[in-house]
Design a protein around this motif. Structure first.
Motif, PDB file in Angstrom:
ATOM      1  N   ILE A 141       0.853  -1.190   0.000  1.00 14.12           N
ATOM      2  CA  ILE A 141       0.000   0.000   0.000  1.00 14.12           C
ATOM      3  C   ILE A 141       0.888   1.239   0.000  1.00 14.12           C
ATOM      4  N   ALA A 143       1.455   5.678  -0.414  1.00 14.11           N
ATOM      5  CA  ALA A 143       0.923   6.884   0.225  1.00 14.11           C
ATOM      6  C   ALA A 143      -0.258   7.482  -0.519  1.00 14.11           C
ATOM      7  N   SER A 144      -0.310   7.306  -1.815  1.00 16.77           N
ATOM      8  CA  SER A 144      -1.331   7.995  -2.595  1.00 16.77           C
ATOM      9  C   SER A 144      -2.524   7.079  -2.891  1.00 16.77           C
ATOM     10  N   VAL A 145      -3.433   7.569  -3.709  1.00  8.77           N
ATOM     11  CA  VAL A 145      -4.571   6.746  -4.121  1.00  8.77           C
ATOM     12  C   VAL A 145      -4.159   5.988  -5.372  1.00  8.77           C
ATOM     13  N   ILE A 146      -3.392   4.926  -5.197  1.00 12.76           N
ATOM     14  CA  ILE A 146      -2.960   4.155  -6.356  1.00 12.76           C
ATOM     15  C   ILE A 146      -3.020   2.670  -6.048  1.00 12.76           C
ATOM     16  N   GLU A 147      -2.714   1.881  -7.062  1.00  8.91           N
ATOM     17  CA  GLU A 147      -2.784   0.437  -6.905  1.00  8.91           C
ATOM     18  C   GLU A 147      -1.598  -0.071  -6.080  1.00  8.91           C
ATOM     19  N   PRO A 148      -1.746  -1.274  -5.537  1.00  9.26           N
ATOM     20  CA  PRO A 148      -0.684  -1.799  -4.679  1.00  9.26           C
ATOM     21  C   PRO A 148       0.405  -2.575  -5.422  1.00  9.26           C
ATOM     22  N   GLN A 170      -2.588  -7.539  -7.100  1.00 10.83           N
ATOM     23  CA  GLN A 170      -3.836  -7.247  -7.803  1.00 10.83           C
ATOM     24  C   GLN A 170      -4.392  -8.464  -8.529  1.00 10.83           C
TER      25      GLN A 170
ATOM     26  N   ARG B 130      -8.351   6.919   3.947  1.00 10.74           N
ATOM     27  CA  ARG B 130      -7.212   6.150   3.451  1.00 10.74           C
ATOM     28  C   ARG B 130      -7.758   5.219   2.366  1.00 10.74           C
ATOM     29  N   SER B 131      -7.150   5.292   1.179  1.00 10.22           N
ATOM     30  CA  SER B 131      -7.626   4.449   0.085  1.00 10.22           C
ATOM     31  C   SER B 131      -6.841   3.137   0.064  1.00 10.22           C
ATOM     32  N   VAL B 132      -7.556   2.037  -0.077  1.00 12.67           N
ATOM     33  CA  VAL B 132      -6.887   0.765  -0.332  1.00 12.67           C
ATOM     34  C   VAL B 132      -7.505   0.142  -1.566  1.00 12.67           C
ATOM     35  N   SER B 133      -6.661  -0.088  -2.565  1.00 13.35           N
ATOM     36  CA  SER B 133      -7.112  -0.775  -3.764  1.00 13.35           C
ATOM     37  C   SER B 133      -6.746  -2.240  -3.612  1.00 13.35           C
ATOM     38  N   GLU B 141      -9.793   3.944  -8.766  1.00  5.96           N
ATOM     39  CA  GLU B 141      -8.698   4.686  -8.145  1.00  5.96           C
ATOM     40  C   GLU B 141      -8.555   6.064  -8.799  1.00  5.96           C
ATOM     41  N   HIS B 145      -9.084   9.616  -7.039  1.00  2.12           N
ATOM     42  CA  HIS B 145      -8.046  10.617  -7.179  1.00  2.12           C
ATOM     43  C   HIS B 145      -8.658  11.918  -7.687  1.00  2.12           C
ATOM     44  N   PHE B 161      -7.808  12.776   1.342  1.00  2.00           N
ATOM     45  CA  PHE B 161      -7.139  11.476   1.364  1.00  2.00           C
ATOM     46  C   PHE B 161      -5.796  11.661   2.052  1.00  2.00           C
ATOM     47  N   ALA B 163      -2.024   9.875   3.711  1.00  2.00           N
ATOM     48  CA  ALA B 163      -1.061   8.834   3.400  1.00  2.00           C
ATOM     49  C   ALA B 163      -1.067   7.734   4.457  1.00  2.00           C
TER      50      ALA B 163
END
Ligand code: SF4
Lengths: 496, 253
Positions: A141, A143-148, A170, B130-133, B141, B145, B161, B163
């Motif tokens: 995971i 820090a940002s809103v992105i994929e793991p 994923q 907190r975002s979890v994909s 996502e 964003h 959002f 970190a």
């Protein structure tokens, strides 16, 4: 000159079945001759053996399918030591079929699928020994809103010696799922393999089904799909540029690219209902055409967009702070890009002019050519500049085809059922589309009853991730975020 | 400097003044179910739906759609011979209960969200997410964003959002929940201080969506920690998220 096509049909009985080792040597010969391996994979046979397939791009862009067969757990001499371009393919072949590429220098699962799920600790990371060497682990995971995804850095002080990219988080079991549903009803699933490339995937799939059904969507349908693809490219390049500007704290650039992207994806939504182009393309042709109203709307949007885009590009390019942060950082030389077989933006920004719209133009791009743009330097700056220029080129291309006749026709919100004839049995179909990151490759194989027996998905990110790993070598670890963003690769496209 | 002013001038005002009253032109939401009766024996929509979101029943609530499964592909609309199903751009679709996502002949859109007094009191002025994909395809996502961009600008409502999970009040969950992410997701949740809650975003997070039935999923987390807010779509329009959160927390716009 014959036109090389982005969709190739190969009836299985026309494919020679080589034994594993001779098959591998054949692939090696192609690599020696300077040909590019587009994809290479295997599948389990009904009799328990393994069928291997390599798709090679020959001179003049012709796609050749090489088929091999092997007993379970068989092995062959790995091609990777001589040709690192196939390293990920060999790893995946091993993970998915058990066939062993003997002598592969780093044989690790690509995505920990099947019985290996959640077993990422079974394989240690590459380790660098020496005084003052330390490791930094980041993710899955972020820090940002992105994929793991997990990044493991081997550092000397602040300097990165080596980066190992560990993905698989994923993994959704896409390839297996694709075989559980009717072949012609897969579009909604294909569109979410890598959601930021919905159009590239949806179009590639639809074109494959059409080819297997022996139908063509027609020229106007192709043009509409081409427009959809370029809109997707523009939107994603803008997302990357916005992220890159945010990463170097050039906030005005980030805000402006962000709102320009909004304008583009909202226009896409006006045409097809989705900001990601979902539901637009289907077997049989696009479900939404361009009426005069939509066409004028798009023209006006693009005209205003080009003006503002030029303005913000000028601001960004002339900003000393942006140049200082991006120039000379994350350099990937042309030779390394070639050796690794990189594709798409990652390759073109290192001076390698690969673009399937040029190599396999088919009817669409033969008469309406796209220019494969390159940048020589291979650094973060080059990748950013290239994205700016590719946006302009996409807008130019769209403008050049928007006045073609019949673009409203493909629409009419066609029905889905019964739109496609039965699929040609026992046939391998290779379909390639140049998505925003490079060629999206889909290889479908039908069995004797015309149903799918295999569906291979290959996102350009699969090979390009290693490019990122090499680009950050000898850079400061603090520069990793901008290196990563400048490549902007897909996690889910890799993990499937 | 002049260049910067020029860009700023062209930028103009980009924010959506009131998200609750926005009009996303062309947005294809879940189909609208009208009271026009279906053709006898027709089940074209059920057959064509890629996510088994539609059920046909006897009686007054003849056609039911589960927004938690619907990917808003529109295929059923194209198949419907009677026009019972038609296109809709209604984006206020979020619900506080899983059952609230069931729409159909009897109730074509979800009930408006009720303000939660407890959430309003705790997070009405500041909500950190907190975002979890977990297997998200990057569409959800990107839309999450986009919430922070100059158009949707959720920062103006005190929503951000963050970190670190240590700073987060809400977990925004996207993706169908893969087995390979299960332990990381749990770690992240455990690292968040109470009080905390889950927002499930997109058909995948809510039901598995197009990936439902895959062997590679592990959705046990949701059985333990039921979402406080469901935001349907594939991906959801950012407005669906914004309005859902504003309505649930009782935030003025
Ligand atoms: S729009 Fe929703 S309900 Fe209709 S077919 Fe698509 S997923 Fe199913």
């Amino acid at each position: 000159m014959a036109t090389s096509h982005p969709v190739v049909l190969a009836p299985v009985d026309t494919l020679l079945r080589h034994e594993l080792e001779p098959w591998a040597r054949l692939v090696e010969q192609r690599l020696e001759a300077g040909n590019r391996v587009v994809t290479l994979f295997g599948r389990l046979d009904r009799s328990g053996g393994v069928l291997t397939t390599a798709v090679v791009e020959r001179a003049e862009g012709e796609l050749e399918v090489l088929r091999g067969q092997a007993a379970p757990q068989a092995s062959f001499a790995s091609l990777t030591p001589r040709f690192p371009a196939v390293q990920m393919f060999e790893r995946e072949l091993w993970e998915q079929t058990g066939i062993v590429p003997d002598g592969h220098p780093w044989l690790k699962p690509v995505r920990y699928e099947g019985a290996r799920q959640q077993h990422m600790r079974d394989h240690p990371f590459f380790s660098v020994r020496g005084q003052e060497i330390h490791e930094v682990g980041v993710g899955p995971i972020h820090a940002s809103v992105i994929e793991p995804g997990h990044f493991r850095f081997m550092c000397h002080g602040e300097q990165v010696h080596h980066l190992e990219v560990q993905l698989g988080y994923q993994h959704r079991g896409v390839e297996a799922l694709l075989l559980t549903r009717p072949a012609r009803a897969l579009a909604p699933l294909v569109e979410v393999i890598a959601g930021d490339s919905s159009v590239a995937y949806g179009w590639g799939y639809s074109a494959a089904i059409d080819a297997l059904a022996g139908t063509t969507a027609g020229s106007a349908a192709d043009v509409v799909a081409g427009i959809a693809l370029e809109l997707e490219r523009v939107a994603m390049h803008l997302a990357t540029l916005a992220g890159l500007m945010a990463d170097v704290a050039f906030l005005q650039g980030g805000a402006t690219y962000g709102r320009l992207r909004t304008a583009i994806i909202n226009r896409t939504m006006r045409i097809c209902g989705s900001r990601f182009g979902r539901g637009w393309l289907r077997p049989g042709g696009p479900r939404f055409g361009l009426t005069d109203h939509l066409r004028n709307d798009l023209k006006a949007t693009l005209a205003a967009f080009s003006r503002d885009m030029a303005e913000v590009n000028d601001l960004v390019v002339s900003s000393r702070t942006v140049r200082a942060r991006l120039r000379g950082v994350g350099v990937l030389t042309r030779q390394v890009a070639l050796d690794l077989g990189l594709v798409g933006v990652a390759a073109r920004a290192s001076g390698v002019a690969v673009d399937t719209r040029v190599a396999q133009p088919g009817a669409l791009y033969s008469g309406r050519p796209v220019v494969a743009l390159t940048e020589p330097d291979g650094d973060c700056w080059a990748r950013a500049r290239l994205r700016m220029r590719e946006v302009d080129e996409s807008v130019r291309w769209i403008a050049s085809v928007l006045d073609e006749p019949d673009l409203h026709r493909p629409g009419t919100n066609r029905r889905v059922r019964g739109a496609v004839a039965p699929l040609q049995p026992d046939t391998v179909c290779v379909s390639v589309r140049e998505g925003v990151r490079g060629p999206v490759v889909q290889v479908l194989e039908t069995g004797g009853d015309g149903r799918l027996v295999h569906y291979k998905v290959q996102d350009p990110s699969l090979v390009n991730w290693f490019g990122l790993a090499l680009a950050v070598r000898n850079n400061d670890i603090s520069d990793f975020p901008i290196c990563n963003k400048s490549f902007d690769l897909s996690y889910c496209g890799n993990d499937l | 400097m002049f260049k910067s002013i020029k860009v700023r001038t062209s930028q103009g005002r980009q924010y959506i003044a009131d998200p609750r009253r926005a009009e996303p032109v062309g947005f294809r939401a879940a189909p609208h179910v009208s009271s026009t009766p279906c053709e006898a024996g027709c089940d074209a929509c059920v057959e064509v739906c890629p996510t088994q979101a539609i059920a046909l029943c006897q009686g007054a609530d003849a056609v039911r759609i589960d927004l938690g499964r619907c990917v808003m592909c529109g295929d059923c609309i194209a198949e419907c011979p009677t026009g019972t199903l038609s296109a809709s751009s209604v984006f206020k679709l979020a619900a506080a209960e899983r059952q609230g996502l069931m729409v159909g002949t009897a109730r074509p859109v979800p009930e408006p969200l009720q303000v939660s007094a407890a959430l309003h009191q705790r997070f009405g002025r500041s909500l950190k997410l907190r975002s979890v994909s977990s297997g998200g395809c990057n569409a959800c996502e990107l839309e999450m964003h986009a919430l922070s961009n100059v158009n949707f600008d959720i920062g103006r409502y005190g929503i951000d959002f963050v970190a670190s999970p240590r700073h987060a009040d809400g977990l925004v969950l996207t993706g169908p929940m893969t087995r390979n992410m299960a332990s990381a997701l749990q770690l992240c949740w455990d690292a968040m201080p109470a009080p905390k809650f889950v927002i499930a975003v997109g058909a995948c997070a809510i039901s598995g969506g197009p990936f439902d039935g895959s062997e590679a999923l592990e959705r046990g987390f949701l059985e333990q920690f039921a979402p406080t807010l469901y935001v349907p779509g594939c991906p959801p329009h950012p407005l669906t998220f914004v309005c859902g959160v504003l309505d649930l927390l009782g935030i003025e716009s």
